[in-house]
Scaffold this active site. Structure first.
Site, PDB file in Angstrom:
ATOM      1  N   PHE A 235      10.272 -14.697   9.498  1.00 33.67           N
ATOM      2  CA  PHE A 235       9.612 -15.187  10.718  1.00 33.67           C
ATOM      3  C   PHE A 235      10.548 -16.028  11.570  1.00 33.67           C
ATOM      4  CE2 PHE A 235       5.962 -15.545   7.471  1.00 33.67           C
ATOM      5  CZ  PHE A 235       5.851 -14.167   7.392  1.00 33.67           C
ATOM      6  N   GLY A 464      10.275  -7.610   4.188  1.00 35.47           N
ATOM      7  CA  GLY A 464       8.913  -7.350   3.728  1.00 35.47           C
ATOM      8  C   GLY A 464       8.193  -6.451   4.706  1.00 35.47           C
ATOM      9  N   THR A 465       8.938  -6.039   5.753  1.00 35.48           N
ATOM     10  CA  THR A 465       8.340  -5.288   6.846  1.00 35.48           C
ATOM     11  C   THR A 465       8.358  -3.782   6.608  1.00 35.48           C
ATOM     12  OG1 THR A 465      10.509  -5.519   7.822  1.00 35.48           O
ATOM     13  CG2 THR A 465       8.798  -6.973   8.649  1.00 35.48           C
ATOM     14  N   ARG A 596       8.472   5.223  19.729  1.00 33.50           N
ATOM     15  CA  ARG A 596       8.144   6.166  18.653  1.00 33.50           C
ATOM     16  C   ARG A 596       7.964   5.388  17.347  1.00 33.50           C
ATOM     17  NH1 ARG A 596      10.595  11.821  18.281  1.00 33.50           N
ATOM     18  NH2 ARG A 596      12.344  10.733  17.333  1.00 33.50           N
ATOM     19  N   ILE A 597       6.919   5.692  16.639  1.00 32.18           N
ATOM     20  CA  ILE A 597       6.582   4.968  15.414  1.00 32.18           C
ATOM     21  C   ILE A 597       7.108   5.761  14.219  1.00 32.18           C
ATOM     22  CG2 ILE A 597       4.674   4.115  13.992  1.00 32.18           C
ATOM     23  CD1 ILE A 597       5.142   2.548  16.623  1.00 32.18           C
ATOM     24  N   THR A 602       2.981   1.364   7.750  1.00 38.23           N
ATOM     25  CA  THR A 602       3.649   0.061   7.803  1.00 38.23           C
ATOM     26  C   THR A 602       3.565  -0.515   9.219  1.00 38.23           C
ATOM     27  OG1 THR A 602       5.785   1.152   8.140  1.00 38.23           O
ATOM     28  CG2 THR A 602       5.239   0.510   5.891  1.00 38.23           C
ATOM     29  N   GLN A 606       1.986  -4.076  10.254  1.00 32.17           N
ATOM     30  CA  GLN A 606       2.765  -5.077  10.980  1.00 32.17           C
ATOM     31  C   GLN A 606       2.013  -5.543  12.231  1.00 32.17           C
ATOM     32  OE1 GLN A 606       6.757  -3.642  11.470  1.00 32.17           O
ATOM     33  NE2 GLN A 606       7.615  -5.693  11.425  1.00 32.17           N
ATOM     34  N   GLY A 670      10.629  -1.457  18.277  1.00 33.78           N
ATOM     35  CA  GLY A 670      10.482  -2.691  17.492  1.00 33.78           C
ATOM     36  C   GLY A 670       9.098  -3.273  17.666  1.00 33.78           C
ATOM     37  N   GLU A 673       7.536  -8.479  16.467  1.00 32.10           N
ATOM     38  CA  GLU A 673       7.072  -9.667  17.185  1.00 32.10           C
ATOM     39  C   GLU A 673       6.047  -9.350  18.268  1.00 32.10           C
ATOM     40  OE1 GLU A 673      10.701 -12.616  17.155  1.00 32.10           O
ATOM     41  OE2 GLU A 673      11.395 -10.575  16.879  1.00 32.10           O
TER      42      GLU A 673
HETATM   43 MO1  MOS Z   1      12.567 -13.418  14.615  1.00 35.33          MO
HETATM   44  S1  MOS Z   1      11.702 -15.180  15.209  1.00 35.33           S
HETATM   45  O1  MOS Z   1      13.741 -13.061  15.765  1.00 35.33           O
HETATM   46  O2  MOS Z   1      13.088 -13.649  13.050  1.00 35.33           O
END
Ligand code: MOS
Length: 707
Positions: A235, A464-465, A596-597, A602, A606, A670, A673
Site C-alpha cells: 500500500f 498479494g495482488t 484490458r484485464i 484477481t 482488487q 493498472g 489504486e
Molecule cells: Mo503505491 S501507494 O504507489 O504502493
C-alpha cells in the site's frame, strides 16, 4: 488457448492458505540473532546521553547501537527511495517515535527485555504537532514528484474567470493522517558474507532496496542480494527503503551474525511513512448552463522536518486533466512539523485530492440544480486538456453508463433528505475515479524446455495482488503452453531487473517484458516458418533440450504521444440514522476502465479491495496525534479504525470492456489504486444527499452530522 482474460485461481493460492508462502520474517537463517528498535519518547530536541549499563548486562545482549557507536553511512547518494534518516547518524530528535537505538540479542525476548531497560536523556524542544498551527508557513516543495514536473501549473486565467463567473464555490477540504497497516508488518533478515550483503525483506521494490542499501553502505549493487518472494500487502509503505531495513543490515555488520529486525505493529506508525494530512482550498466556477469556467486547487500537505527528506501529496494532478475547463490553476505546498517523513499511500494524491475535487463538483452541481452525473457528462474531457494530447483510451462514458444503470441512478430524487426508511435517511452519491497509467522499463528471462514446461524469471514482486498468476497467464499465451506448465519466479534481485511495484504499474511494465522474451524464444525456433507447431515439438524436432531468451521492455513512445489514464465511476448508497447520525454504506457499485484485464477474478478482487479502502477512508481511517507530545495515540489496529466485514455492503465491481492496445503491448492500465479513488467523495456526496449536511473533512463521523 487464451489464458489472458480468464478468471483463473491464483497459482500461489495453495501456498498462501497452507502457510507454504514464506514472508521475510519467516526465513530460517542459521546463527540468527534479533534486533529490536528503541524509539524516542519526546517530539523534538536532542539526545544528550544514554544509560545503557542495565540493558547491556541483561542475558543474551550482544550490542546496543546508538548514534555514539553506529556505523557511519554514506550520505552522498540522492536516490529518492533510499531513506537516509533517522539512521542513528546524529543525536537530533525530529519526532516522537524516532529510532534512537537498536538492541541486538540472541533471542527476541532478550532483545525486547533489554530494549525496555534502555534509558535516554534528552534536551526537549517544543514540537510542532499540528500542521494547522503553521499553515501560514507553507513552502514550495524542492523536488515535486522527484523533479518530474513543477509543483504548480496554470492554464488560462482562472482568477479572472472566477471573478466573472455566475455560479461559484469556494471551500476548504481536509483529509487526515492515515497509515497503511498492511497485514504483514515490515521485517528484514540481513546477513553479511564478507563484503556481500543478503537481505530477506518485505519490499515493494527489490531493485530499489538493492540500490539503496548499496548506496548507504558504499558497496556495489552487485554485492547486495534482495530476496522477497511474498509480500503481505504494501500500500506504499514498502516502496522506499526505510530505516529498519538499513538498521538490520547495520546491526548484522556490527555483530558479525545474521540479524532479524521485525517492526512491531505499534512501531509501524513511525517507521515507514504515512499519508500526510492535507488542507485543500478549491475555487470552482461554472456558467449558468453548467460548463466549468474556472478551477483552482491549492493543496497543502503535512511534512516532517525537511532534513528527513521530502514528500508532497500530489492532490491537484487529476484536477488538471479530468474535466474540460479552459482556466485551471493547481498548486502544491508543504508545512514542516515534528512528524516522521510521509510517503505514498494507496493512490497518493489521487485519492486525497479526489475527495476535494469530486466533492466540489457535487457542490457545484447542487448549486446549478443539475444532476451530478449530467454535470460531469457536460464537462467531459474528450482529450487531455492539460497536456493537450489524446487519451490512449478512455471508456469513462461507458463507466458512467454501466455504473449508473447497475446502481439505478436515474431514480435518484434531486433534493436531499428525499428518501427515508422509517427513521433512516437514505442518500445516493457518485464520483469519478481516475489514476495515471505508469510504466517503467523491465527485463525478463524465459526458458522453454523440451518436456513442455517453461521457466520465467523476473525481478519483480507480488504484493498479494496476483502478479505470479497474471504473469504466468501472459507467458502461457505467448508461448502457447498451458498455464500450469509455466514456472514463474520473482522476488530475487538476481533475476532480471524490474521496477518498484508502486504506482499500479507492475502489469504494464513487467507484462510487456515477459511477452517480448517469449516472442524472442519463439523467434529462435520458428525461423523456418513453423508458426503453428508447438514449441516443445519444435525443440524435439531439432533435438534441443531447451531454448532461452531475455528481453528488455522500455517505457515506449506512446507516453509522449498519448495521455494515459485509467478511469471509473463510483456510486454509493448510505443509510444515516436521523437521530444518532450513524452512517452505514448500504450499497455500492463501481464501474472501471482498467484497459484490458488479464485476470477477471484477481481484477475484481482488487477492485472490491480498493473500494473497501475507500470506504475506510470515507468513514473510519484516521491517525490521531497527541497535541502535547506529538505521539501517535492510536498506534494499533484496534483503535486505528479500518473496515471489517460488518462495515462493508455487497459491492458490485464492473469491469468495463476496453480492448485497446495503445497504452502498451498488453493494453493493461493498472487497477491497484484506481478503485479507491473517488470512493470517499461518492460516500460524502451520498451523506449530503441523505442529510443535507455537507461534510468537507475525512473521515466523516457522527459528530459531523450533529449540526
Ligand atoms: Mo503505491 S501507494 O504507489 O504502493
Amino acid at each position: 488457448m487464451a489464458f489472458i482474460g480468464q478468471g483463473l485461481d491464483r497459482v500461489d493460492g495453495r501456498l498462501k492458505v497452507t502457510g507454504g508462502a514464506q514472508y521475510a520474517a519467516e526465513f530460517r537463517v542459521p546463527d540468527l540473532v534479533h534486533a529490536v528498535l528503541v524509539q524516542s519518547t519526546i517530539g523534538a530536541g536532542a539526545i544528550t546521553g544514554f544509560s545503557l549499563a542495565a540493558a547491556q548486562s541483561m542475558p543474551g545482549v550482544l550490542t546496543i547501537i546508538t548514534p555514539e557507536n553506529a556505523l557511519k553511512l554514506h550520505a552522498e547518494s540522492n536516490l529518492p527511495q533510499a531513506i537516509r534518516a533517522p539512521l542513528l547518524q546524529d543525536m537530533d530528535v525530529h519526532y516522537n517515535g524516532q529510532h534512537v537505538a537498536v538492541v541486538v540479542a540472541e533471542a527476541l525476548e532478550q532483545a525486547d527485555a533489554a530494549a525496555a531497560r534502555v534509558r535516554v536523556q534528552y534536551r526537549r524542544d517544543e514540537p510542532i504537532t499540528s500542521m494547522d498551527a503553521v499553515l501560514d508557513q507553507a513552502y514550495l516543495p524542492k523536488s515535486f514528484r522527484n523533479g518530474e514536473r513543477p509543483a504548480d501549473s496554470r492554464r488560462g486565467d482562472p482568477d479572472g474567470a472566477f471573478t466573472a463567473a455566475q455560479v461559484k464555490l469556494d471551500a476548504v477540504y481536509v483529509t487526515p493522517i492515515e497509515h497503511h497497516n498492511p497485514m504483514e508488518p515490515h521485517a528484514t533478515i540481513a546477513r553479511w558474507d564478507g563484503n556481500q550483503l543478503t537481505v530477506w525483506t518485505a519490499t515493494q521494490g527489490i531493485s530499489g532496496t538493492q540500490q539503496s542499501l548499496a548506496a548507504l553502505f558504499g558497496i556495489d549493487p552487485k554485492d547486495v542480494r534482495v530476496i522477497c518472494p511474498y509480500v503481505g500487502g504494501g500500500f506504499g509503505c514498502k516502496g522506499n527503503t526505510w530505516p529498519p531495513a538499513t538498521l538490520a543490515a547495520m546491526a548484522a555488520k556490527l555483530v558479525g551474525r545474521p540479524v532479524k529486525l521485525a517492526v512491531t505493529r505499534a512501531q509501524m506508525f513511525t517507521s515507514n511513512g504515512y499519508r500526510p494530512r492535507t488542507v485543500q482550498s478549491l475555487r470552482f466556477a461554472a456558467d449558468q448552463q453548467g460548463h466549468l469556467v474556472s478551477m483552482r486547487h491549492d493543496g497543502i500537505s503535512q511534512m516532517s522536518q525537511p532534513v528527513l527528506g521530502e514528500f508532497a501529496e500530489p492532490v491537484g494532478l487529476a484536477t488538471e486533466m479530468l474535466y474540460a475547463c479552459p482556466n485551471v490553476a493547481v498548486t502544491h505546498r508543504l508545512v514542516a512539523t515534528n512528524a516522521p517523513l510521509p510517503t505514498y499511500m494507496r493512490a497518493p494524491g489521487e485519492a486525497s485530492g479526489n475527495f476535494a475535487l469530486e466533492s466540489a463538483i457535487d457542490e457545484l452541481a447542487v448549486a446549478l440544480k443539475q444532476n451530478p452525473l449530467d454535470f460531469r457528462m457536460r464537462n467531459y474531457a474528450e482529450q487531455d486538456p492539460h497536456e493537450n494530447k489524446p487519451f490512449a483510451s478512455k471508456a469513462l462514458r461507458e463507466c458512467y453508463r454501466q455504473g449508473a444503470e447497475a446502481f439505478g441512478w436515474s431514480r435518484r430524487p434531486s433534493e436531499p433528505r428525499a428518501m427515508r426508511d422509517g427513521n433512516v435517511l437514505i442518500g445516493w452519491g457518485m464520483a469519478t475515479s481516475t489514476y495515471p497509467t505508469h510504466r517503467m522499463a523491465a527485463n525478463a528471462y524465459v526458458r522453454v524446455n523440451a518436456d513442455g514446461t517453461a521457466l520465467v524469471q523476473v525481478g519483480t514482486q507480488d504484493l498479494g495482488t496476483g502478479t505470479y498468476t497474471v504473469m504466468s497467464q501472459i507467458a502461457a499465451d505467448e508461448l502457447g503452453l498451458p498455464v500450469q506448465r509455466i514456472h514463474l519466479e520473482l522476488g530475487d534481485s538476481r533475476f532480471p531487473h524490474a521496477p518498484v511495484s508502486g504506482g499500479s504499474m507492475t502489469v504494464a511494465s513487467v507484462g510487456p517484458a515477459i511477452k517480448t522474451a517469449c516472442q524472442a524464444v519463439r523467434a529462435k525456433l520458428s525461423n523456418d516458418g513453423d508458426t503453428n507447431v508447438a514449441l516443445p515439438e519444435l525443440l524435439a524436432r531439432r533435438n534441443m533440450p531447451s531454448v532461452e531468451a531475455s528481453s528488455e521492455a522500455k517505457s515506449g513512445e506512446e507516453q509522449k504521444r498519448y495521455s494515459m489514464h485509467a478511469f471509473g465511476a463510483q456510486f454509493a448508497e448510505v443509510r444515516v440514522d436521523a437521530d444518532l447520525g450513524e452512517i452505514r454504506v448500504s450499497r455500492y457499485v463501481g464501474a472501471f476502465d482498467g484497459g484490458r484485464i488479464i485476470n477477471t477474478k484477481t481484477a475484481r478482487s482488487q477492485l472490491i479491495g480498493g473500494i473497501v479502502f475507500g470506504i475506510g477512508m470515507a468513514l473510519l481511517e484516521e491517525t490521531h496525534v497527541d497535541g502535547e507530545t506529538g505521539r501517535v495515540v492510536n498506534a494499533n489496529v484496534s483503535e486505528y479504525l479500518m473496515p471489517v466485514n460488518a462495515d462493508i455492503p455487497d459491492i458490485q465491481a464492473i469491469l468495463v470492456p476496453n480492448d485497446e492496445l495503445v497504452s502498451n503491448s498488453l493494453g493493461a492500465k493498472g487497477i491497484g489504486e484506481l478503485p479507491m479513488v473517488g470512493v470517499a467523495a461518492a460516500v460524502a456526496n451520498a451523506v449530503y444527499h441523505a442529510t443535507g449536511v455537507r461534510v468537507r473533512k475525512l473521515p466523516i463521523r457522527i459528530e459531523d452530522l450533529l449540526v
